[in-house]
Design a protein around this motif. Structure first.
Motif, PDB file in Angstrom:
ATOM      1  N   ASP A 106       0.848  -1.185   0.000  1.00 23.84           N
ATOM      2  CA  ASP A 106       0.000   0.000   0.000  1.00 23.84           C
ATOM      3  C   ASP A 106       0.892   1.245   0.000  1.00 23.84           C
ATOM      4  N   SER A 165      -6.851   3.249   1.513  1.00 28.04           N
ATOM      5  CA  SER A 165      -6.671   1.950   2.162  1.00 28.04           C
ATOM      6  C   SER A 165      -5.538   2.010   3.191  1.00 28.04           C
ATOM      7  N   ARG A 210      -5.754   1.278   7.387  1.00 30.72           N
ATOM      8  CA  ARG A 210      -4.854   0.445   8.193  1.00 30.72           C
ATOM      9  C   ARG A 210      -4.197   1.252   9.304  1.00 30.72           C
ATOM     10  N   GLU A 228      -8.097  -5.671   9.070  1.00 36.68           N
ATOM     11  CA  GLU A 228      -8.003  -6.103   7.676  1.00 36.68           C
ATOM     12  C   GLU A 228      -8.607  -5.034   6.782  1.00 36.68           C
ATOM     13  N   LEU A 257      -9.792  -4.736   2.674  1.00 34.22           N
ATOM     14  CA  LEU A 257     -10.016  -5.380   1.386  1.00 34.22           C
ATOM     15  C   LEU A 257     -10.204  -4.277   0.360  1.00 34.22           C
ATOM     16  N   ALA A 289     -10.769  -3.418  -3.608  1.00 35.53           N
ATOM     17  CA  ALA A 289     -11.262  -4.104  -4.803  1.00 35.53           C
ATOM     18  C   ALA A 289     -11.564  -3.120  -5.927  1.00 35.53           C
ATOM     19  N   VAL A 318      -8.127  -7.562  -6.676  1.00 42.59           N
ATOM     20  CA  VAL A 318      -8.535  -7.477  -5.277  1.00 42.59           C
ATOM     21  C   VAL A 318      -7.276  -7.649  -4.433  1.00 42.59           C
ATOM     22  N   ALA A 319      -7.113  -6.803  -3.443  1.00 38.27           N
ATOM     23  CA  ALA A 319      -5.993  -6.927  -2.514  1.00 38.27           C
ATOM     24  C   ALA A 319      -6.560  -7.043  -1.110  1.00 38.27           C
ATOM     25  N   HIS A 320      -6.087  -8.041  -0.387  1.00 44.23           N
ATOM     26  CA  HIS A 320      -6.527  -8.264   0.990  1.00 44.23           C
ATOM     27  C   HIS A 320      -5.314  -8.064   1.888  1.00 44.23           C
ATOM     28  N   MET A 321      -5.357  -7.041   2.702  1.00 45.01           N
ATOM     29  CA  MET A 321      -4.243  -6.746   3.605  1.00 45.01           C
ATOM     30  C   MET A 321      -4.690  -7.019   5.023  1.00 45.01           C
ATOM     31  N   GLN A 322      -3.859  -7.732   5.737  1.00 39.04           N
ATOM     32  CA  GLN A 322      -4.151  -8.062   7.130  1.00 39.04           C
ATOM     33  C   GLN A 322      -2.976  -7.611   7.978  1.00 39.04           C
ATOM     34  N   ARG A 328      -6.228 -19.873   1.941  1.00 40.97           N
ATOM     35  CA  ARG A 328      -6.881 -18.627   1.529  1.00 40.97           C
ATOM     36  C   ARG A 328      -6.955 -18.469   0.014  1.00 40.97           C
TER      37      ARG A 328
END
Length: 163
Positions: free
Chosen positions: A45, A51, A55, A61, A63, A65, A70-74, A90
C-alpha cells in the motif's frame, strides 16, 4: 491443491526462476498462483491512499477491490505469522501453487543455486529438495538443471505434481 517450491539463499535466482516458471506453466494452459515469503517488513500500500489510511487508523483487515484486482491486507499487530498451510487455504483453486522461500517447510522444492554468492547447497541436507537449478555443474544424487533451462525445470515440476 498441488504445490511446489522454489527455495535457495539470497541472490540465488529464486525470483527470476519463479517469474519464468509462472510464464512457462501458464503458457501451457495451467492456472498458477504464488506464495512468496519475505524476511523483512513490506508494504503493498502507499502512504496517503485511502486503504493505507484505514490500516493506519487501526483496521485489522482492509479489502481493496476494483474491476482489475482485489488486494486483501491483514495487519498482524503482534500476532504470529500465519503458517504456510493457513495461507494456502486462503487461495482460490488453481492447478498449481508455486511457493518461493519457506526453506524449512516440508513441501517438495527445487533449489535455485548460484556459485557466485558462495553459499552452501541446501539440498545436501534437505531431502525435500527434489532437484537443483544451478549456474554451475554439480554432482548430486538428484537432478541438476541449468538455472536458465526453464522448460526442463517446468517439465520436471509438472511431472512431479502429476500435471
Amino acid at each position: 491443491m498441488r504445490i511446489y517450491g522454489v527455495t535457495g539463499w539470497k541472490n540465488a535466482g529464486k525470483t527470476g526462476l519463479m517469474e519464468r516458471l509462472v510464464a512457462e506453466i501458464t503458457g501451457r494452459g495451467f492456472t498458477v498462483s504464488t506464495v512468496k515469503h519475505a524476511h523483512h517488513s513490506f508494504d503493498v500500500d502507499h502512504r496517503g491512499r485511502d486503504s493505507y489510511r484505514h490500516r493506519e487508523a487501526g483496521a485489522q483487515e482492509v479489502l481493496l477491490a476494483s474491476k482489475y484486482r482485489v488486494a486483501h491486507m491483514q495487519e498482524l499487530r503482534g500476532a504470529p505469522e500465519p503458517p504456510l498451510a493457513d495461507l494456502l487455504g486462503r487461495l482460490s483453486p488453481v492447478d498449481l501453487v508455486l511457493i518461493e522461500g519457506y526453506k524449512r517447510e516440508r513441501h517438495p522444492k527445487v533449489e535455485a543455486f548460484r556459485a557466485e554468492p558462495g553459499n552452501p547447497l541446501i539440498a545436501a541436507q534437505d531431502e525435500t529438495i527434489r532437484a537443483v537449478a544451478s549456474d554451475t555443474p554439480l554432482e548430486l544424487d538428484r537432478p541438476v538443471f541449468d538455472l536458465n533451462d526453464t522448460r526442463a525445470i517446468a517439465d520436471f515440476i509438472l511431472g512431479e505434481v502429476g500435471l
